[in-house]
Design a protein around this motif. Structure first.
Motif, PDB file in Angstrom:
ATOM      1  N   LEU A 196       0.826  -1.211   0.000  1.00 17.15           N
ATOM      2  CA  LEU A 196       0.000   0.000   0.000  1.00 17.15           C
ATOM      3  C   LEU A 196       0.858   1.258   0.000  1.00 17.15           C
ATOM      4  CD1 LEU A 196      -2.947  -0.939   2.381  1.00 17.15           C
ATOM      5  CD2 LEU A 196      -3.090  -0.364  -0.036  1.00 17.15           C
ATOM      6  N   MET A 197       1.983   1.241   0.722  1.00 18.40           N
ATOM      7  CA  MET A 197       2.887   2.398   0.698  1.00 18.40           C
ATOM      8  C   MET A 197       3.332   2.701  -0.719  1.00 18.40           C
ATOM      9  SD  MET A 197       5.432   2.302   4.012  1.00 18.40           S
ATOM     10  CE  MET A 197       6.260   0.832   3.428  1.00 18.40           C
ATOM     11  N   MET A 198       3.734   1.664  -1.420  1.00 16.84           N
ATOM     12  CA  MET A 198       4.210   1.845  -2.781  1.00 16.84           C
ATOM     13  C   MET A 198       3.072   2.248  -3.715  1.00 16.84           C
ATOM     14  SD  MET A 198       6.920  -1.300  -3.159  1.00 16.84           S
ATOM     15  CE  MET A 198       7.371  -0.758  -4.797  1.00 16.84           C
ATOM     16  N   LEU A 199       1.922   1.610  -3.547  1.00 15.84           N
ATOM     17  CA  LEU A 199       0.783   1.915  -4.405  1.00 15.84           C
ATOM     18  C   LEU A 199       0.307   3.350  -4.203  1.00 15.84           C
ATOM     19  CD1 LEU A 199      -1.138   0.774  -6.498  1.00 15.84           C
ATOM     20  CD2 LEU A 199      -2.598  -0.055  -4.645  1.00 15.84           C
ATOM     21  N   VAL A 200       0.280   3.814  -2.958  1.00 18.62           N
ATOM     22  CA  VAL A 200      -0.126   5.193  -2.671  1.00 18.62           C
ATOM     23  C   VAL A 200       0.849   6.180  -3.294  1.00 18.62           C
ATOM     24  CG1 VAL A 200      -0.336   6.912  -0.825  1.00 18.62           C
ATOM     25  CG2 VAL A 200      -1.442   4.699  -0.583  1.00 18.62           C
ATOM     26  N   ALA A 201       2.155   5.915  -3.126  1.00 13.37           N
ATOM     27  CA  ALA A 201       3.168   6.822  -3.682  1.00 13.37           C
ATOM     28  C   ALA A 201       3.100   6.871  -5.205  1.00 13.37           C
ATOM     29  CB  ALA A 201       4.557   6.389  -3.228  1.00 13.37           C
ATOM     30  N   ILE A 202       2.992   5.712  -5.842  1.00 16.11           N
ATOM     31  CA  ILE A 202       2.962   5.665  -7.310  1.00 16.11           C
ATOM     32  C   ILE A 202       1.672   6.277  -7.849  1.00 16.11           C
ATOM     33  CG2 ILE A 202       2.879   4.108  -9.296  1.00 16.11           C
ATOM     34  CD1 ILE A 202       4.699   2.200  -7.693  1.00 16.11           C
ATOM     35  N   SER A 203       0.533   5.954  -7.227  1.00 17.52           N
ATOM     36  CA  SER A 203      -0.735   6.514  -7.705  1.00 17.52           C
ATOM     37  C   SER A 203      -0.789   8.026  -7.485  1.00 17.52           C
ATOM     38  CB  SER A 203      -1.917   5.838  -6.992  1.00 17.52           C
ATOM     39  OG  SER A 203      -1.899   6.119  -5.603  1.00 17.52           O
ATOM     40  N   GLY A 204      -0.186   8.482  -6.376  1.00 21.69           N
ATOM     41  CA  GLY A 204      -0.122   9.931  -6.140  1.00 21.69           C
ATOM     42  C   GLY A 204       0.717  10.627  -7.190  1.00 21.69           C
ATOM     43  N   PHE A 205       1.835  10.014  -7.564  1.00 17.85           N
ATOM     44  CA  PHE A 205       2.698  10.587  -8.603  1.00 17.85           C
ATOM     45  C   PHE A 205       1.955  10.662  -9.934  1.00 17.85           C
ATOM     46  CE2 PHE A 205       5.585   9.755 -12.169  1.00 17.85           C
ATOM     47  CZ  PHE A 205       6.409  10.859 -12.082  1.00 17.85           C
ATOM     48  N   ILE A 206       1.277   9.581 -10.298  1.00 15.31           N
ATOM     49  CA  ILE A 206       0.524   9.561 -11.558  1.00 15.31           C
ATOM     50  C   ILE A 206      -0.589  10.605 -11.536  1.00 15.31           C
ATOM     51  CG2 ILE A 206      -1.036   8.178 -12.991  1.00 15.31           C
ATOM     52  CD1 ILE A 206       0.613   5.726 -12.191  1.00 15.31           C
ATOM     53  N   GLY A 207      -1.366  10.613 -10.450  1.00 22.05           N
ATOM     54  CA  GLY A 207      -2.478  11.555 -10.366  1.00 22.05           C
ATOM     55  C   GLY A 207      -2.033  12.996 -10.384  1.00 22.05           C
TER      56      GLY A 207
END
Length: 249
Positions: free
Chosen positions: A110-121
């Motif tokens: 989840l840490m990685m998914l949140v960081a990556i999705s935040g970057f994309i968004g």
């Protein structure tokens, strides 16, 4: 400045992915519970909770008014972005690749998914928005050019052809009538057709951008949702560590 920020954050996201892949070569089960590992965990938790503070400030008008008197929202957004990426990086260091529990695995994912999705968004959505604004501006410019060309064509038609119309229309053939009106395609008419084609292409592109923007807004909602799940797991993880005893005390 925006390009530099995007490059730095992208590099940090890449570093996070590389650190995660380090479990292939390294694992230290005792480090997360050590003093150094616990300090890293506390710092990581603090950094990962900072984006939540930003979200509360942004959504609450009274708090936002008070905070922005001291710190502008643009600065808070930069802190939000860096904290949201550096936090998971330190969290991965805290884990020392000890992926032997369901909570630990979920936290890392989840840490990685949140960081990556935040970057994309953040960056792709803003890029789409800026492109959309440019295309809408270009569309208005083309429409103004088309309007000018139509006015010019109308004036030329009125000035050159009205007086040239045959007085006895019945005595002339349709081909002669067309010739006298000068209905062959002029350079002005060709420019109008090119402008119409260009406006049509721009409108199609704008529709595509609008659709993409809508989907990325949904992606941003997904980012916020998984962030809330991450916060719940972090609180559960911290509570469990305190309840079962801190090994470094």
């Amino acid at each position: 400045m925006a390009n530099q920020e995007r490059t730095i954050v992208a590099s940090l996201v890449l570093l996070m992915i590389v650190l995660w892949g380090g479990f292939v070569w390294h694992s230290s089960p005792r480090f997360p519970g050590s003093f150094s590992g616990s300090m890293l965990g506390i710092i990581a938790a603090f950094l990962m909770f900072f984006p939540l503070i930003y979200l509360v400030i942004k959504r609450n008008k009274s708090i936002k008014t008070w905070v922005t008197k001291k710190v502008p929202m643009s600065t808070l957004l930069v802190w939000h972005i860096y904290a949201g990426v550096i936090g998971p990086i330190i969290g991965l260091l805290h884990s020392a690749h000890r992926f032997d529990s369901l909570i630990g695995i979920l936290l890392v994912l989840l840490m990685m998914l949140v960081a990556i999705s935040g970057f994309i968004g953040r960056y792709i959505l803003s890029l789409i928005s800026s492109k959309l604004k440019d295309k809408k501006k270009l569309k208005e410019e083309l429409k103004n050019q088309l309007k000018d060309e139509k006015i010019e064509l109308h004036e030329r038609f009125c000035s050159k052809h009205i007086n040239a119309m045959p007085s006895d229309l019945n005595s002339h053939s349709p081909s002669l009538f067309s010739s006298s009106l000068g209905l062959s395609r002029t350079s002005n008419e060709r420019r109008i057709l090119r402008l119409v084609d260009a406006i049509s292409d721009i409108e199609y592109s704008i529709r595509i951008h609008d659709t993409a923007k809508l989907w990325f807004k949904r992606w941003l909602k997904f980012h916020i949702s998984i962030s809330m799940i991450l916060y719940v797991l972090i609180i559960f993880h911290i509570t469990a560590e305190i309840y079962f005893g801190l090994r470094w005390l």
